[in-house]
Motif scaffolding. Structure first.
Motif, PDB file in Angstrom:
ATOM      1  N   ASP A 188      10.279  20.412   8.848  1.00 27.01           N
ATOM      2  CA  ASP A 188       9.964  18.972   8.737  1.00 27.01           C
ATOM      3  C   ASP A 188       9.527  18.521   7.466  1.00 27.01           C
ATOM      4  N   ASN A 189       9.347  17.312   6.959  1.00 27.54           N
ATOM      5  CA  ASN A 189       9.057  16.678   5.566  1.00 27.54           C
ATOM      6  C   ASN A 189       7.869  15.759   5.877  1.00 27.54           C
ATOM      7  N   VAL A 190       7.227  15.438   4.733  1.00 29.12           N
ATOM      8  CA  VAL A 190       6.323  14.249   4.697  1.00 29.12           C
ATOM      9  C   VAL A 190       6.723  13.447   3.682  1.00 29.12           C
ATOM     10  N   VAL A 191       6.102  12.093   3.721  1.00 29.74           N
ATOM     11  CA  VAL A 191       6.269  11.204   2.916  1.00 29.74           C
ATOM     12  C   VAL A 191       5.001  10.844   2.116  1.00 29.74           C
ATOM     13  N   ALA A 192       5.044  10.539   0.756  1.00 29.27           N
ATOM     14  CA  ALA A 192       3.740  10.081   0.153  1.00 29.27           C
ATOM     15  C   ALA A 192       3.934   9.053  -0.923  1.00 29.27           C
ATOM     16  N   ILE A 193       3.024   8.201  -1.344  1.00 27.61           N
ATOM     17  CA  ILE A 193       3.032   7.324  -2.405  1.00 27.61           C
ATOM     18  C   ILE A 193       2.922   8.416  -3.788  1.00 27.61           C
ATOM     19  N   GLU A 194       3.386   7.683  -4.669  1.00 27.93           N
ATOM     20  CA  GLU A 194       3.466   8.635  -6.174  1.00 27.93           C
ATOM     21  C   GLU A 194       3.151   7.459  -7.214  1.00 27.93           C
ATOM     22  N   PRO A 195       2.370   7.666  -8.171  1.00 25.82           N
ATOM     23  CA  PRO A 195       1.523   8.726  -8.333  1.00 25.82           C
ATOM     24  C   PRO A 195       0.266   8.962  -7.107  1.00 25.82           C
ATOM     25  N   THR A 196      -0.239   9.973  -6.765  1.00 25.46           N
ATOM     26  CA  THR A 196      -1.394  10.280  -5.965  1.00 25.46           C
ATOM     27  C   THR A 196      -2.224  11.444  -6.080  1.00 25.46           C
ATOM     28  N   TYR A 197      -3.184  11.853  -5.214  1.00 23.80           N
ATOM     29  CA  TYR A 197      -3.831  13.006  -5.261  1.00 23.80           C
ATOM     30  C   TYR A 197      -2.687  14.086  -5.178  1.00 23.80           C
TER      31      TYR A 197
ATOM     32  N   MET B 143       2.000  -0.327  -2.801  1.00 25.43           N
ATOM     33  CA  MET B 143       2.850   0.537  -2.148  1.00 25.43           C
ATOM     34  C   MET B 143       3.680  -0.418  -1.110  1.00 25.43           C
ATOM     35  N   SER B 144       5.074  -0.262  -1.047  1.00 24.89           N
ATOM     36  CA  SER B 144       5.732  -1.029  -0.032  1.00 24.89           C
ATOM     37  C   SER B 144       6.081  -0.270   1.190  1.00 24.89           C
ATOM     38  N   ALA B 145       5.403  -0.725   2.271  1.00 24.57           N
ATOM     39  CA  ALA B 145       5.878  -0.231   3.551  1.00 24.57           C
ATOM     40  C   ALA B 145       7.244   0.048   3.899  1.00 24.57           C
ATOM     41  N   GLU B 146       7.914  -0.979   3.484  1.00 18.58           N
ATOM     42  CA  GLU B 146       9.375  -0.879   3.797  1.00 18.58           C
ATOM     43  C   GLU B 146       9.917   0.550   3.198  1.00 18.58           C
ATOM     44  N   LYS B 147       9.547   0.518   1.776  1.00 19.96           N
ATOM     45  CA  LYS B 147      10.181   1.772   1.066  1.00 19.96           C
ATOM     46  C   LYS B 147       9.683   3.096   1.537  1.00 19.96           C
ATOM     47  N   MET B 148       8.520   3.153   2.111  1.00 21.50           N
ATOM     48  CA  MET B 148       7.979   4.137   2.681  1.00 21.50           C
ATOM     49  C   MET B 148       8.677   4.583   3.961  1.00 21.50           C
ATOM     50  N   LEU B 149       8.864   3.705   4.673  1.00 19.79           N
ATOM     51  CA  LEU B 149       9.498   3.936   6.187  1.00 19.79           C
ATOM     52  C   LEU B 149      11.197   4.207   5.719  1.00 19.79           C
ATOM     53  N   GLU B 150      11.442   3.566   4.782  1.00 19.18           N
ATOM     54  CA  GLU B 150      12.807   4.023   4.627  1.00 19.18           C
ATOM     55  C   GLU B 150      13.133   5.448   4.183  1.00 19.18           C
ATOM     56  N   ALA B 151      12.066   6.046   3.540  1.00 19.27           N
ATOM     57  CA  ALA B 151      12.151   7.500   3.105  1.00 19.27           C
ATOM     58  C   ALA B 151      11.978   8.506   4.144  1.00 19.27           C
ATOM     59  N   CYS B 152      11.549   8.082   5.641  1.00 21.09           N
ATOM     60  CA  CYS B 152      11.595   8.752   6.425  1.00 21.09           C
ATOM     61  C   CYS B 152      12.618   9.062   7.422  1.00 21.09           C
ATOM     62  N   ASP B 153      12.758  10.081   8.006  1.00 18.53           N
ATOM     63  CA  ASP B 153      13.721  10.278   8.938  1.00 18.53           C
ATOM     64  C   ASP B 153      13.210  11.105  10.290  1.00 18.53           C
TER      65      ASP B 153
ATOM     66  N   ILE C  17       2.794  10.721   7.051  1.00 23.35           N
ATOM     67  CA  ILE C  17       2.778   9.938   5.632  1.00 23.35           C
ATOM     68  C   ILE C  17       1.435   9.880   5.113  1.00 23.35           C
ATOM     69  N   TRP C  18       1.360  10.236   3.611  1.00 22.32           N
ATOM     70  CA  TRP C  18       0.327  10.306   3.093  1.00 22.32           C
ATOM     71  C   TRP C  18      -0.220   9.057   2.201  1.00 22.32           C
ATOM     72  N   ILE C  19      -1.265   8.468   2.147  1.00 23.10           N
ATOM     73  CA  ILE C  19      -1.765   7.256   1.557  1.00 23.10           C
ATOM     74  C   ILE C  19      -3.300   7.594   1.266  1.00 23.10           C
ATOM     75  N   CYS C  20      -3.323   7.676  -0.205  1.00 22.56           N
ATOM     76  CA  CYS C  20      -4.870   7.575  -0.633  1.00 22.56           C
ATOM     77  C   CYS C  20      -5.174   6.212  -1.002  1.00 22.56           C
ATOM     78  N   SER C  21      -6.460   5.626  -0.601  1.00 20.15           N
ATOM     79  CA  SER C  21      -6.767   4.526  -0.923  1.00 20.15           C
ATOM     80  C   SER C  21      -8.307   4.575  -0.868  1.00 20.15           C
ATOM     81  N   PRO C  22      -9.028   4.010  -2.069  1.00 16.05           N
ATOM     82  CA  PRO C  22      -8.623   3.749  -3.176  1.00 16.05           C
ATOM     83  C   PRO C  22      -7.656   5.182  -3.778  1.00 16.05           C
ATOM     84  N   ASN C  23      -6.768   4.820  -4.331  1.00 13.65           N
ATOM     85  CA  ASN C  23      -5.840   5.975  -4.781  1.00 13.65           C
ATOM     86  C   ASN C  23      -6.234   6.439  -6.077  1.00 13.65           C
TER      87      ASN C  23
END
Length: 345
Positions: free
Chosen positions: A94-103, A128-138, A144-150
């Motif tokens: 498996d894999n995970v997707v995360a925003i960059e930079p982040t924790y 963050m672009s939701a579209e780009k995050m979802l494009e990175a998924c398979d 999916i990791w999202i830190c907010s406030p980041n």
């Protein structure tokens, strides 16, 4: 969202959790404890703590507006982060997707658990672009990791973009709200019933001033929390930590006062930094810290260290070249930092 059974590692789904001595008589009154091989002397430290932290969760529930059964307590938020991998990702597959930079702990735990970690760069506004995050998924993307406030930027991630992911992604979405007490944005913990695939992280280390007791929180559906409880160590939150947290929760208004004071100091510090010749700009923040673009972050960092003042040099972090991360301290601490920087040559 896929079913929770589909998202959970098969061995974890089928796991028979360890049954501690304190779990087996739960709900009944008792006064003689001869079941757990404890020493009868040195009360109360001789007894194992409540493995499910029942009293503490009840109090957190009343303050945070989350049902006790929707709360997991960990040895810092890092325990909850690690449990996400251990419960829901298959190592090597498996894999995970995360925003960059982040924790950074999201990636550290991915590496420890042998799970592919996919980064998606934020834009020039650190959004963050939701579209780009979802494009990175398979088909093998579980989280999916999202830190907010980041962290390390300090800004809220656009809630509409987060909601797009929550409404579209079939796996789990972790929203880390460690710094949400300093933000005006409505926390996602209030939306658990709307999003069954969300896990919201929070902590006692920031607004509550209790970094030393190592207490983190995860809010999610009761089904997800039950899986965490199957996998966690039986007595993961010690008695001293539980007691200190209960004491802190008796004075939430005192914590609110700390937050207001820190926000006032944050405004003062940002205004002062923007006047420094060595500061090229300060990024928007919703946390108890801010990110400042400097003329030479490494040299300024070294100068401050020589004066016994420690900030965070993140010039090597993606998109953060020549940046320092400044935590808001007490007024005297903040003034000492400003005085040092005004004398920097």
């Amino acid at each position: 969202m896929k079913s929770l059974k589909e998202l959970t590692r098969p061995n974890i789904w089928n796991l028979a959790a360890y049954s501690s001595a304190r779990n087996e008589y739960s709900g009944k009154e008792a006064h003689v404890f001869l079941d757990a091989n404890e020493n009868p002397y040195n009360a109360p430290l001789n007894r194992y703590p409540d493995p499910l932290q029942t009293e503490l969760k009840e109090k957190i529930s009343s303050i945070k507006g989350v049902k006790p059964g929707q709360i997991f307590l960990g040895n810092g938020s890092d325990e909850a982060i690690d449990l996400v991998y251990r419960c829901f990702t298959e190592p090597g597959t498996d894999n995970v997707v995360a925003i960059e930079p982040t924790y950074g702990m999201y990636k550290v735990c991915a590496d420890i658990n042998n799970v592919e970690y996919r980064r998606v760069l934020l834009d020039e506004r650190f959004q963050m672009s939701a579209e780009k995050m979802l494009e990175a998924c398979d088909e093998h993307t579980k989280v999916i990791w999202i830190c907010s406030p980041n962290n390390p930027i300090g800004n809220n991630i656009c809630k509409e973009e987060i909601e797009k992911i929550l409404n579209t992604f079939e796996g789990l979405v972790v929203v880390d709200e460690a710094y949400s007490d300093f933000s005006q944005q409505e926390p996602f913990r209030t939306k658990l019933s709307r999003y069954p695939n969300i896990i919201v992280l929070n902590t006692f280390s920031k607004a509550w001033g209790c970094a030393a007791i190592r207490l983190g929180m995860a809010y999610a559906s009761e089904e997800i929390i039950n899986i965490f409880n199957k996998v966690k160590y039986p007595y993961n939150i010690n008695l001293l930590t539980q007691r200190q947290a209960l004491e802190m929760l008796d004075d939430p208004f005192g914590v609110d006062k700390w937050v207001r004071t820190l926000l006032q100091e944050r405004g003062r510090m940002i205004s002062a930094f923007q006047l420094l010749p060595i500061c090229k700009g300060v990024y928007p923040t919703d946390a108890n810290f801010f990110l400042a673009k400097m003329t030479d972050a490494q040299a300024i960092y070294n100068y401050l260290v020589d004066k016994g003042i420690i900030v965070r040099n993140i010039t090597n972090v993606t998109l953060c070249n020549n940046c320092l991360r400044i935590t808001i301290g007490s007024k005297p601490e903040n003034s000492e930092l400003l005085s040092a920087l005004r004398n920097y040559q």
